[in-house]
Design an enzyme around this catalytic site. Structure first.
Site, PDB file in Angstrom:
ATOM      1  N   ASN A  16       0.836  -1.215   0.000  1.00  0.00           N
ATOM      2  CA  ASN A  16       0.000   0.000   0.000  1.00  0.00           C
ATOM      3  C   ASN A  16       0.865   1.258   0.000  1.00  0.00           C
ATOM      4  OD1 ASN A  16      -3.036  -0.500   0.088  1.00  0.00           O
ATOM      5  ND2 ASN A  16      -2.237  -2.041   1.514  1.00  0.00           N
ATOM      6  N   MET A  93       0.474  -2.291  12.068  1.00  0.00           N
ATOM      7  CA  MET A  93      -0.162  -3.321  12.877  1.00  0.00           C
ATOM      8  C   MET A  93      -0.216  -2.992  14.375  1.00  0.00           C
ATOM      9  SD  MET A  93      -1.336  -5.243  10.654  1.00  0.00           S
ATOM     10  CE  MET A  93      -1.121  -5.786   8.945  1.00  0.00           C
ATOM     11  N   HIS A 112      -8.331  -0.794   5.548  1.00  0.00           N
ATOM     12  CA  HIS A 112      -8.659  -2.074   6.192  1.00  0.00           C
ATOM     13  C   HIS A 112      -9.178  -3.027   5.118  1.00  0.00           C
ATOM     14  CE1 HIS A 112      -9.681  -4.853   9.349  1.00  0.00           C
ATOM     15  NE2 HIS A 112     -10.813  -5.072   8.707  1.00  0.00           N
TER      16      HIS A 112
HETATM   17  C1  GAR Z   1      -3.168  -4.755   3.870  1.00  0.00           C
HETATM   18  O1  GAR Z   1      -4.050  -5.718   3.355  1.00  0.00           O
HETATM   19  C2  GAR Z   1      -3.890  -3.820   4.825  1.00  0.00           C
HETATM   20  O2  GAR Z   1      -5.198  -3.526   4.421  1.00  0.00           O
HETATM   21  C3  GAR Z   1      -3.895  -4.650   6.077  1.00  0.00           C
HETATM   22  O3  GAR Z   1      -2.631  -5.272   6.101  1.00  0.00           O
HETATM   23  C4  GAR Z   1      -2.137  -5.428   4.777  1.00  0.00           C
HETATM   24  C5  GAR Z   1      -0.771  -4.763   4.681  1.00  0.00           C
HETATM   25  O4  GAR Z   1      -0.164  -4.996   3.447  1.00  0.00           O
HETATM   26  N1  GAR Z   1      -4.135  -3.828   7.221  1.00  0.00           N
HETATM   27  C6  GAR Z   1      -4.817  -4.257   8.273  1.00  0.00           C
HETATM   28  O5  GAR Z   1      -5.257  -5.370   8.394  1.00  0.00           O
HETATM   29  C7  GAR Z   1      -5.022  -3.199   9.366  1.00  0.00           C
HETATM   30  N2  GAR Z   1      -6.088  -3.574  10.228  1.00  0.00           N
HETATM   31  P1  GAR Z   1       1.001  -4.064   2.888  1.00  0.00           P
HETATM   32  O6  GAR Z   1       2.076  -3.961   3.988  1.00  0.00           O
HETATM   33  O7  GAR Z   1       1.515  -4.810   1.700  1.00  0.00           O
HETATM   34  O8  GAR Z   1       0.422  -2.726   2.544  1.00  0.00           O
END
Ligand code: GAR
Length: 204
Positions: A16, A93, A112
């Site tokens: 992201n 996180m 999310h």
């Molecule tokens: C993503 O899917 C984000 O939406 C989720 O963790 C992943 C991180 O991926 N976030 C949560 O679950 C927060 N509650 P990334 O590090 O590749 O962006």
């Protein structure tokens, strides 16, 4: 218009974050500028993405700092030092306390990986969200970008996009589809919207 200064908070792979950096590069995110990346995890690949893009990356671990208060104080100092106006949680996180979020009303965004209010709140993060969606048997899931307040995943919803669950999906397959079809589109769009809003507020 002066660009809104953005900090992106990460903990893991940082896809992201990458979507935000790419949007900046392609001009889709031109009302804001990512000037700082903060990771809660020293080995997060997101830090390499920041480095490649020439954005400074800082690491603050709650464990090393001893407690939530010290962790948030360190983050707050860095945000102040870099003149941050908008915080984006992109796979961050750690839960932020009400003391912290109250200092940033409508100035913290989170992505999310579900359609809130489904599969959200404490304990629902990363792959766990997709495991829960598959276990429940929903046929539609998606992603949500929302403002962050003291309630985990409880702040005002800004954008949502639905994604279909396919037969034979694993949590990993579903996670990837939700990212590709929803998260990586919504987060840069929301960042642009709120950066513009902050920019306009400074003009008046
Ligand atoms: C993503 O899917 C984000 O939406 C989720 O963790 C992943 C991180 O991926 N976030 C949560 O679950 C927060 N509650 P990334 O590090 O590749 O962006």
């Amino acid at each position: 218009m002066v660009k809104t200064k953005i900090a992106v908070l990460v903990s893991g792979g940082g896809t992201n974050l990458q979507a935000l950096l790419d949007a900046q590069e392609s001009g889709l995110l031109d009302a804001g500028e990512i000037v700082l990346v903060i990771s809660s995890n020293a080995s997060a690949y997101a830090l390499e993405r920041a480095e490649k893009a020439g954005v400074p990356g800082l690491v603050y671990s709650r464990k090393d700092l001893g407690n939530q208060e010290a962790f948030e104080a360190a983050i707050s100092r860095a945000l102040e030092e870099y003149g941050i106006e908008l915080i984006i949680l992109a796979g961050f996180m750690s839960i932020l306390s009400g003391d912290f979020t109250r200092q940033w009303p409508r100035r913290i965004l989170n992505v999310h990986p579900s359609l809130i209010p489904a599969f959200c709140g404490k304990g629902f993060y990363g792959l766990k969200v997709h495991e829960a969606a598959l276990a429940y048997g929903v046929k539609l899931t998606g992603a949500t970008v929302h403002f962050v307040n003291e309630v985990p995943d409880g702040g005002e919803i800004l954008l949502q996009r639905a994604v279909e669950v396919q037969p034979g999906d694993t949590p990993e397959l579903l996670q990837r589809r939700v990212m590709e079809q929803a998260e990586w589109l919504l987060l840069p769009r929301a960042a642009q919207m709120i950066s513009e809003e902050i920019g306009k507020g400074k003009e008046t």
